[in-house]
Design an enzyme around this catalytic site. Structure first.
Site, PDB file in Angstrom:
ATOM      1  N   GLY A  45     105.756  -4.294 -19.830  1.00 31.03           N
ATOM      2  CA  GLY A  45     105.959  -3.201 -18.789  1.00 31.03           C
ATOM      3  C   GLY A  45     106.626  -2.852 -17.813  1.00 31.03           C
ATOM      4  O   GLY A  45     107.681  -2.756 -18.526  1.00 31.03           O
ATOM      5  N   SER A  46     106.018  -2.366 -16.282  1.00 25.58           N
ATOM      6  CA  SER A  46     107.258  -1.327 -16.250  1.00 25.58           C
ATOM      7  C   SER A  46     108.506  -1.751 -15.708  1.00 25.58           C
ATOM      8  O   SER A  46     109.597  -0.950 -15.419  1.00 25.58           O
ATOM      9  CB  SER A  46     106.420  -0.472 -14.714  1.00 25.58           C
ATOM     10  OG  SER A  46     105.505  -0.260 -15.053  1.00 25.58           O
TER      11      SER A  46
END
Lengths: 575, 388
Positions: A294-295
């Site tokens: 993810g981020s």
């Protein structure tokens, strides 16, 4: 005397009878002569082999297994002597009362003892393995012929389940099964010696048949782990996993400068001192499990864009209208942030912003950064079960994939790979090799980013924990810290699973001159909260605040630096 | 009566007694003493009943040998004619002792066999003496009944009756081994004494049947025979003792593992100092040791038969039969014991004459050898024209 014995004249003693009888007797002796030669020369191998089976024994001389300590010499695994009670069934002579006492001492039923003693073909059966020396002495004081002791070593793990996944454990034969016990089994176990002896019927050694093979003790192993930080990490991770009713959790703390692993914790865990019902608990997720980060990958992708493209921290990026179409697919932000600076893209974790930046790069440029950071390949850390993660060759990338990779989708990594990638921000763009063993000299890094880009990103990541960022709860009193949150749907067998998330946080501290890097991952929190800033960042904060003080790292921020507006929720990052 | 000491003055002419036979006897006694000590150390040390005293059996065997040699010296003074006169009475004494040993409380029971009489400090085993008395009695019988030797009713059956009685008493103990030896002595003397060949062949034909009946009738004998047939079938049970004896032979090879170095005697091989002494000799001294023992026994047998032949030449028939009977005794008991040790004969409670540990056995063997030497001594005197 009426009886007259002498009657010479009628006695006849035929001499042929005498000769025949004498020959018969001498033939008897001749037969024995032949039999003797047969037994003592022709048949001797068979007989000697039978004899060896009766009274020669090969005694194993166990090597002392090396101990495992943390970087400060604190014990993590140590062998201590125990005794195993064994018997030679053909030699056992036991009375009924002795049998009862033996059973009581060792906690075995009389029937089982009978069963063990019944096998007369075997010269060696264990009655009970690994009893304390005290108990063994009591057993021997019963004085049962044919019952003996064998010295063995039992492994003890003073830190128990806290270090279970790193240290591992051994089986009943002192063979490593998991962790370093398995990875370095040859080094730790040394070489067992042996001694072939003849024993008399009471089990006393009469003579050595061959030269004694002296056992070579195993070497000690000094891990890079710091037991104190390991405890801290364990405590805080356990708290988070418990609080958010997560399925699992993992955390790793690195020395930012040397790449040594100071703590590596996984939940659920198990007790290596008594490894029962450990199914599914022995996985060292930090190393063996891959996930879509993810981020947390955004900081790396944006750094790559800054390295190869024309971006500065204050370069404006248009993220309106909060989504972006690439072919048939759409990339979303949670809000329409409008125009953000590059720093703002990091702080708000804007997918649209990061995607736009990354799409300005050539595919091979982004791939080369990921590849140099070690994604998609195994590390040279000498640890079993390491996963490589997945980084597809750039030639097969479509634009949408290049875009989603900027926020950590379509690429999978291990938590340890992720933590290591962040060493570039602590070392002016140099990637440090990872070591689970204590190292003497600082290792040589590998330059991935320019110092300028790395330092800019480090500064931008400090914004993430400040008001307006996604990880307010990562703040640490007295220290400036930086990091990046990550929240992602889990990958199931049929694609992304709607209600299953992985919340993560990777950060470094103190930001002015990073000493520690920590990556935390909370797997499947089930209380409805799942953002990395909510479930993972507090673990980072709690561990860093204690660990930095413990390591006497000078503070680089005033004590009142923690600013968490009371009513403000974390910024929800795009998933 | 002349003591041998007096004749040492005549040594210049020719030896007045069989020096070689005496040496062979003494060598066997000496070898026996050394090997009994070697074989018994571990057994004695492990045995609470003997006070864990390693020299327990050594001291006793030495005493037995001293007593035996003294008894032999006395025996040597007795003229053969005297033995002939006493033969029936000694035989009756033997029967009496065999009855006595069976009386509960009088006879001592060891390992399920009632073979010993407690006489103050020593235990007497009447069956050992009975071997000597039987040899004398049967020799005398054969001479007395020489004219009737062809007759079944007058020559053969009375002796069968006597043997059945002796066999009955011995098997009550039970002591099958002693009976086998006594039967062998008796049959041999009858054979030498001229028994009808047809009767003898019939007897030989009946022997296997009798042995078979005896074995099948007794479970313990049956067990021993089974253990003997294949000791490796049940090496920890029925075949235990024999398998260990055979291992001892195998370990000894040609020259042995060295005196004192036997492993089998370390409580693995039961009866290492008595019935299975030869296995320990085989292990420690190798085939050379076994060959020595075989050779010495052959020497005794050959000399006994030679002495018998010379007695015949002097028309001393009782002496001739007795000498050969004693030779058969030593030879047969030696063959049986060694055969048992080597696994060619089923296990019996028989010692190796002159070697194995045992007071009565050593005493009886010493006396037997003295009688043999005496017969030879008288032969030599007669050849020189001196009175016997």
């Amino acid at each position: 005397m009426a009886y007259n014995p002498i009657q010479h004249h009628i006695v006849k003693l035929p001499s042929w009878r005498r000769r025949l009888l004498l020959i018969c007797i001498l033939l008897g002796f001749a037969g024995l002569f032949a039999r003797g030669i047969y037994l003592q020369s022709l048949h001797k191998e068979f007989l000697q082999q039978k004899g060896d089976a009766r009274y020669s024994r090969t005694l194993a001389l166990q090597a002392h297994r090396g101990k495992i300590t943390d970087r400060n010499g604190e014990l993590l695994a140590i062998s201590s002597p125990v005794e195993s009670v064994w018997a030679s069934p053909p030699d056992v002579k036991i009375t009924a009362t002795q049998k009862v006492k033996l059973g009581q001492l060792l906690g075995i039923k009389s029937k089982e003892i009978d069963k063990k003693f019944a096998n007369l073909q075997r010269g060696f059966v264990y009655i009970k393995r690994r009893v304390s020396p005290d108990l063994a002495a009591k057993v021997m004081s019963l004085g049962i012929p044919g019952v003996f002791l064998q010295r063995e070593y039992k492994r003890f793990y003073p830190a128990g389940d806290v270090t279970a996944h790193v240290v591992g454990f051994t089986d009943i034969n002192d063979k490593g099964q998991e962790g370093f016990e398995l990875a370095q089994n040859a080094l730790l176990s040394g070489k067992a010696g042996s001694r072939k002896v003849i024993k008399d019927r009471q089990g006393r050694i009469v003579e050595d048949l061959e030269d004694v093979k002296v056992p070579q003790d195993g070497h000690d192993l000094v891990l890079s782990i710091d037991r104190r930080i390991q405890y801290l990490t364990y405590r805080e991770l356990a708290r988070a996993v418990d609080l958010y009713k997560a399925k699992a959790g993992a955390a790793v703390v690195l020395d930012a400068k040397t790449g040594e692993v100071l703590a590596m914790v996984n939940l659920p865990t198990y007790n290596p001192n008594n490894p029962v019902n450990i199914q599914g608990k022995t996985r060292n997720r930090v190393i063996t499990d891959v996930f879509e980060p993810g981020s947390t990958l955004k900081s790396i992708a944006v750094s790559a864009a800054m390295e190869f493209g024309d971006f500065k921290p204050d370069t404006p990026i248009q993220t309106a209208p909060g989504y972006m179409k690439i072919g048939p697919a759409t990339i979303h932000d949670t809000h329409d942030y409008g125009v953000l600076t590059v720093a703002g893209v990091i702080q708000k974790s804007s997918n649209v912003g990061a995607s736009k930046m990354v799409l300005s790069l050539k595919r091979e440029e982004l791939w080369s950064v990921f590849n140099q950071l070690g994604f998609g390949s195994r590390m040279d850390i000498g640890f079993p079960g390491q996963a490589s993660g997945r980084l597809r060759p750039y030639k097969s990338w479509r634009p949408i994939e290049q875009a989603t990779m900027s926020y950590g989708h379509g690429i999978s990594v291990t938590l340890l790979q992720l933590a290591r990638a962040y060493t570039v921000f602590a070392n002016e763009g140099e990637l440090m090799p990872i070591s689970l063993l204590k190292i003497k000299d600082a290792p040589v890094g590998h330059q991935v980013f320019s110092a300028q880009v790395a330092n800019d990103m480090k500064t931008m990541m400090e914004q993430v924990v400040l008001p307006g960022g996604t990880a307010l709860k990562a703040q640490v009193a007295g220290y400036r810290v930086g990091g990046k949150t990550g929240t992602a749907h889990k990958l199931g067998p049929t694609g992304y699973e709607k209600d299953k998330y992985v919340g993560s946080f990777v950060g470094l501290a103190p930001a002015s001159n990073p000493r520690l890097i920590m990556a935390v991952m909370i797997d499947e929190p089930t209380t409805g909260k799942y953002y990395g800033g909510t479930v993972a960042a507090p673990v980072f904060s709690a561990v860093m605040s204690d660990a930095l003080r413990m390591l006497a790292v000078p503070q680089d921020a005033p004590n009142n630096n923690v600013v968490i507006p009371p009513d403000v929720e974390d910024v929800k990052e795009a998933i | 009566m002349l003591a041998p000491v007096m004749h040492s003055r005549e040594r210049m002419n020719a030896a007045s007694y069989d020096q070689m036979l005496l040496w062979v006897t003494l060598i066997l006694l000496g070898l026996g003493l050394v090997m009994v000590y070697s074989a018994s150390i571990a057994i004695a040390e492990a045995d609470k009943a003997v006070g864990h005293q390693s020299t327990y059996y050594l001291i006793r065997q030495a005493i037995f040998i001293v007593v035996g040699v003294m008894a032999a010296f006395v025996t040597f003074q007795v003229p053969v004619a005297g033995w002939q006169k006493m033969a029936p009475y000694l035989f009756l004494l033997g029967l009496f002792l065999l009855v006595l040993v069976l009386i509960p409380g009088v006879g001592r029971n060891v390992n399920g066999s009632q073979r010993w009489l407690s006489l103050f400090v020593i235990n007497l085993q009447p069956s050992e003496l009975m071997k000597l008395f039987a040899a004398m009695y049967v020799a005398d019988y054969a001479v007395r009944k020489a004219p009737q030797m062809d007759s079944i009713v007058k020559g053969f059956l009375p002796m069968v009756a006597v043997m059945v009685l002796v066999g009955f008493l011995l098997l009550r103990e039970p002591d099958f081994g002693a009976f086998a030896v006594i039967a062998a002595i008796s049959i041999s003397i009858l054979w030498l004494g001229g028994i009808n060949v047809k009767i003898f062949v019939a007897l030989l034909a009946l022997l296997p049947v009798a042995i078979y009946v005896l074995i099948v009738s007794s479970p313990y004998r049956m067990q021993r025979v089974i253990g003997f047939m294949d000791p490796w079938a049940d090496p920890y049970g029925k075949g235990y003792q024999l398998s260990h004896a055979l291992i001892a032979f195998g370990r000894g090879e040609w020259f042995g593992v060295g005196l004192g170095a036997s492993v089998e005697k370390l409580l693995y091989l039961p009866e290492a100092h008595t019935d299975f002494l030869l296995a320990v000799i085989a292990e420690e001294l190798g085939f050379v040791g076994v060959l020595t023992v075989l050779g010495l026994f052959c020497w005794i047998v050959i000399r006994a038969f030679g002495i018998g032949k010379e007695a015949v030449a002097n028309e001393r028939y009782f002496a001739a039969l007795l000498a050969q009977g004693l030779g058969v005794w030593m030879g047969v008991q030696g063959i049986i014991n060694i055969g048992v040790n080597m696994g060619v004969l089923p296990t019996k409670g028989l010692t190796l004459p002159l070697l194995s540990f045992g007071g009565s056995g050593i005493l009886a063997n010493c006396i037997a050898m003295a009688v043999l030497l005496r017969i030879d001594f008288e032969n030599r005197r007669l050849q020189k024209g001196l009175p016997a």
